[in-house]
Design an enzyme around this catalytic site. Structure first.
Site, PDB file in Angstrom:
ATOM      1  N   HIS A  31       0.836  -1.206   0.000  1.00 55.35           N
ATOM      2  CA  HIS A  31       0.000   0.000   0.000  1.00 55.35           C
ATOM      3  C   HIS A  31       0.870   1.255   0.000  1.00 55.35           C
ATOM      4  O   HIS A  31       0.586   2.212  -0.728  1.00 55.35           O
ATOM      5  CB  HIS A  31      -0.912  -0.016   1.226  1.00 55.35           C
ATOM      6  N   HIS A  55       3.167   8.193   5.443  1.00 53.29           N
ATOM      7  CA  HIS A  55       1.874   8.733   5.875  1.00 53.29           C
ATOM      8  C   HIS A  55       1.196   7.931   6.983  1.00 53.29           C
ATOM      9  O   HIS A  55       0.396   8.475   7.744  1.00 53.29           O
ATOM     10  CB  HIS A  55       0.928   8.884   4.674  1.00 53.29           C
ATOM     11  N   GLU A  59       0.415   7.079  12.616  1.00 55.86           N
ATOM     12  CA  GLU A  59      -0.907   6.529  12.933  1.00 55.86           C
ATOM     13  C   GLU A  59      -0.862   5.047  13.304  1.00 55.86           C
ATOM     14  O   GLU A  59      -1.580   4.599  14.198  1.00 55.86           O
ATOM     15  CB  GLU A  59      -1.815   6.731  11.724  1.00 55.86           C
ATOM     16  N   ASP A  60       0.004   4.284  12.653  1.00 53.36           N
ATOM     17  CA  ASP A  60      -0.072   2.825  12.768  1.00 53.36           C
ATOM     18  C   ASP A  60       1.153   2.130  13.363  1.00 53.36           C
ATOM     19  O   ASP A  60       1.102   0.922  13.606  1.00 53.36           O
ATOM     20  CB  ASP A  60      -0.334   2.213  11.381  1.00 53.36           C
ATOM     21  N   ASP A 116      -3.838   8.008  -0.889  1.00 45.64           N
ATOM     22  CA  ASP A 116      -4.143   6.973   0.103  1.00 45.64           C
ATOM     23  C   ASP A 116      -5.543   6.409  -0.120  1.00 45.64           C
ATOM     24  O   ASP A 116      -5.746   5.187  -0.144  1.00 45.64           O
ATOM     25  CB  ASP A 116      -4.014   7.587   1.497  1.00 45.64           C
TER      26      ASP A 116
END
Length: 199
Positions: A31, A55, A59-60, A116
């Site tokens: 991705h 990106h 967040e992850d 995204d």
């Protein structure tokens, strides 16, 4: 490309190394590469490309914005901050907060988020095609809420209407959420009324 670009790819590959996509069991880094390639095809500069590569790291993966800024500079860290969601919030609240913040962000942040979303909708389209409606069971929200998220995101991306990625994004949105899957899918009848003003 500069050495920073290569460093960003290595950094993202290491941080996402153990992660998989939500439905199809592909490594998550697929991705990341796709987002970067979409941005490249749509004329993004190097800092925006690096922001796209990174990106999802905050967040992850638990990476901090301070770490991003120290390694890749203030502009990249700012772009990553605009495209990072607050995962501790419930789905709808999280998406609404992020949409408001992104709407006031720079065009480069909108480019990253558009790429995204396009990558994600491409995946959803092929997951639906080959795995069927059961894919919606893999998400922590309803199909309607997910559609609302993408719809409002597309509205935020209106400054990008001239780009190929925006046009492709609206195409996949229609294919995933507005084309009837079968006669029992009542969402689509409602969806065609709710989302009939896309360009």
């Amino acid at each position: 490309m500069t050495e920073k670009f290569n460093e960003a790819i290595i950094f993202a590959s290491e941080r996402h190394a153990r992660q998989k996509r939500k439905v199809a069991p592909f490594p998550y880094i697929v991705h990341i590469y796709e987002v970067m390639q979409i941005l490249r095809e749509n004329g993004a500069d190097e800092e925006t490309l690096i922001g796209g590569i990174l990106h999802d790291t905050v967040e992850d993966t638990g990476t901090s914005l301070a770490e991003i800024e120290g390694l890749f500079g203030k502009k990249v860290a700012t772009l990553v901050s605009y495209v990072s969601e607050i995962k501790s919030l419930p789905y709808v609240e999280r998406k609404e907060e992020h949409a408001k913040r992104l709407a006031n962000g720079p065009i480069e942040a909108k480019m990253i988020k558009c790429a995204d979303c396009l990558s994600n909708l491409r995946s959803l389209y092929f997951d639906l095609k080959y795995m069927g409606r059961e894919i919606w069971n893999n998400f922590n929200s309803t199909k309607d809420n997910i559609a609302q998220h993408y719809y409002h995101s597309i509205k935020i991306f209106s400054p990008l209407k001239h780009t190929q990625m925006y046009k492709e994004l609206t195409k996949y949105f229609r294919q995933v959420f507005l084309e009837k899957e079968d006669s029992s899918d009542s969402f689509n009848d409602k969806g065609k009324n709710n989302f009939n003003d896309l360009d």
